[in-house]
Design a protein around this motif. Structure first.
Motif, PDB file in Angstrom:
ATOM      1  N   ALA A   1       8.282 -14.907  13.375  1.00 44.77           N
ATOM      2  CA  ALA A   1       9.113 -14.427  12.451  1.00 44.77           C
ATOM      3  C   ALA A   1       9.426 -14.662  10.917  1.00 44.77           C
ATOM      4  N   ILE A   2       9.296 -16.083  10.721  1.00 39.21           N
ATOM      5  CA  ILE A   2       9.237 -16.455   9.451  1.00 39.21           C
ATOM      6  C   ILE A   2       8.216 -15.896   8.535  1.00 39.21           C
ATOM      7  N   GLY A   3       6.833 -15.937   9.105  1.00 40.89           N
ATOM      8  CA  GLY A   3       5.717 -15.332   8.815  1.00 40.89           C
ATOM      9  C   GLY A   3       5.843 -14.006   8.286  1.00 40.89           C
ATOM     10  N   SER A   4       6.208 -13.090   9.063  1.00 38.31           N
ATOM     11  CA  SER A   4       6.253 -11.706   9.107  1.00 38.31           C
ATOM     12  C   SER A   4       7.432 -11.186   7.900  1.00 38.31           C
ATOM     13  N   ILE A   5       8.561 -12.088   7.739  1.00 40.32           N
ATOM     14  CA  ILE A   5       9.490 -11.656   6.839  1.00 40.32           C
ATOM     15  C   ILE A   5       9.048 -12.203   5.383  1.00 40.32           C
ATOM     16  N   ASN A   6       8.527 -13.443   5.529  1.00 46.77           N
ATOM     17  CA  ASN A   6       8.001 -14.027   4.205  1.00 46.77           C
ATOM     18  C   ASN A   6       6.970 -12.812   3.501  1.00 46.77           C
TER      19      ASN A   6
ATOM     20  N   ALA B   1       6.161  -3.385   3.369  1.00 45.93           N
ATOM     21  CA  ALA B   1       6.971  -4.571   3.428  1.00 45.93           C
ATOM     22  C   ALA B   1       7.940  -4.368   4.662  1.00 45.93           C
ATOM     23  N   ASP B   2       8.491  -3.357   4.566  1.00 51.37           N
ATOM     24  CA  ASP B   2       9.715  -3.060   5.684  1.00 51.37           C
ATOM     25  C   ASP B   2       9.255  -3.011   6.944  1.00 51.37           C
ATOM     26  N   ALA B   3       8.016  -2.787   7.097  1.00 50.44           N
ATOM     27  CA  ALA B   3       7.252  -2.959   8.684  1.00 50.44           C
ATOM     28  C   ALA B   3       7.050  -4.297   8.890  1.00 50.44           C
TER      29      ALA B   3
END
Length: 449
Positions: free
Chosen positions: A200-205, A181-183
């Motif tokens: 960005a939204i996709g990755s952090i979500n 998740a951190d990656a």
């Protein structure tokens, strides 16, 4: 999406606050030779998504001769006692002639140098050595390549080379057997810096969902970045959704304040009041404008008592200045709370500080409602003398009624006639004029009899 300076600082701080995933100490690489793939997973296993197993690589052997040459610099990097001597290790490694080394053996030299430079916080040279290591692919273990890509991507981000960091991390993600998740969150931060909002939204979500599935609390800064991304994308409802979750998980004043502001943008005044009051209860409203805004919100929701209470405390603590306008608001809140007697001295103070006569006109109305007709006439005359009254017709009505209540019908008729000049008050004033004329006539008849 325009990235604010505060958001940039947040992203950098977030990365620097997290420990870098370093390659294993090269001593273990040398001693265990091909065992890196077996130990590699530990660096990424937490909250990770697993991919199908990949084939292991066949790499050249590490000769005994090369092993012995690397032993001395390795001891300087990983001493059994005392402090590491990274500069000394780099000097020894630079003195080694690697022209006859196979590609795997060269990779070990680059790995040692990269680790030494990293430990000295010389990240540019660390990246240079790690890139040389990567150039030895496919003659290096897959685990070492994957892990080194991750290191390089992080270091590039630390050095604000986010374009290259994005390329490196995407390449890493394509071949990594396990992605934590951190990656995903870090790649999202890179996308954010590079103004790629949707990615960005996709990755952090993805990072948030991975934590949610494990029943863990997602990291605070992930929500901070998500809310900034959606704000820059003008998605007010999504920002509110994220902030509502943040105040439950991290009930800080700053998040309640932001939530109150977003409720205001979404025209949710009642919710804005509740959020803003939460900030107030936490001692987060320390400026005059903030306290006044809260007072206005309470008055707008027909809770004048709370508005008056906030105003009283703010004035007592000298946060709210006793200006004519502020005192007028306080007096209005008191009056709306049916605290008429308490509102009068406050309105008198407000009127005395005012440049015009409007507040004296309002004060005259308060005295009239309190059956203090004498004071109503007194301050009403002050209002006329001071001038600048917006609705003179209403002031004349007040003066007329106050005089009529004192049976001063002649003065009352005079004021009502002035009020009747304004079509908005003409009918009402004429009714009072007729009443006063009848009372005068009745008094005349009584006197005659």
């Amino acid at each position: 999406m325009k990235m604010t300076a505060a958001a940039t600082k947040l992203v950098k701080h977030t990365l620097l606050a997290a420990p870098l995933m370093l390659a294993p100490a090269v001593s273990s690489v040398v001693m265990k030779a091909f065992n890196q793939d077996a130990t590699f997973g530990a660096a990424y296993a937490q909250e990770a998504k697993k991919k199908p197993a990949q084939k292991t690589r066949k790499t050249p052997a590490l000769s005994q001769k090369v092993f012995k040459k690397l032993e001395a610099p390795n001891q300087l990097i990983n001493p059994e006692k005392g402090e590491p001597d990274y500069r000394g290790a780099i000097k020894l490694l630079n003195d080694i002639n690697i022209t006859k080394f196979n590609r795997y053996e060269k990779a070990q030299v680059y790995n040692l140098k990269g680790y030494a430079y990293y430990s000295m916080e010389d990240y540019r040279n660390a990246i240079k050595e790690y890139k040389l290591l990567l150039s030895m692919s496919p003659d290096i273990p897959l685990g070492l390549e994957v892990q080194t890509l991750y290191i390089v991507g992080q270091l590039q981000f630390v050095l604000e080379d986010t374009i290259e960091a994005e390329k490196t991390l995407e390449k890493w993600m394509a071949i990594a057997p396990i992605i934590g998740a951190d990656a995903h969150a870090m790649l999202g931060q890179v996308y954010y810096t590079n103004k790629k909002t949707k990615k960005a939204i996709g990755s952090i979500n993805t990072a948030v969902e991975m934590y949610d599935k494990k029943g863990r609390t997602p990291k605070e800064n992930w929500f901070q970045i998500l809310s900034a991304l959606h704000y820059d994308d003008n998605n007010t409802k999504k920002v509110i959704e994220i902030l509502e979750r943040m105040v439950r998980l991290y009930p800080k004043k700053t998040y309640w304040r932001r939530l109150a502001g977003m409720y205001g943008l979404d025209n949710r005044e009642k919710d804005q009041l509740f959020a803003y009051d939460a900030v107030y209860q936490m001692g987060g409203l320390t400026k005059e404008k903030e306290l006044m805004n809260l007072a206005y919100l309470y008055m707008g929701e027909d809770v004048p008592y709370m508005a008056a209470k906030i105003m009283k405390k703010g004035l007592a603590n000298k946060i709210i200045e006793p200006t004519s306008k502020n005192l007028e608001v306080y007096a209005t809140a008191l009056r709306m709370s049916q605290e008429i007697k308490k509102s009068i001295p406050v309105m008198e103070q407000a009127a005395s500080k005012s440049d015009g006569g409007d507040l004296y006109a309002r004060l005259a109305g308060i005295y009239l409602d309190s059956d203090n007709n004498k004071k109503a006439v007194e301050v009403g005359e002050k209002a006329l003398k001071k001038g600048g009254v917006k609705r003179k017709d209403q002031l004349y009505i007040t003066l007329g009624m106050a005089n009529a209540n004192q049976k001063r019908y002649g003065a009352a008729i005079k004021h009502f006639k002035e009020a009747a000049k304004d079509k908005r008050s003409k009918k009402f004033a004429n009714g009072w004029i007729k009443y006063c004329q009848n009372e005068l006539e009745r008094e005349r008849k009584l006197a005659a009899s």
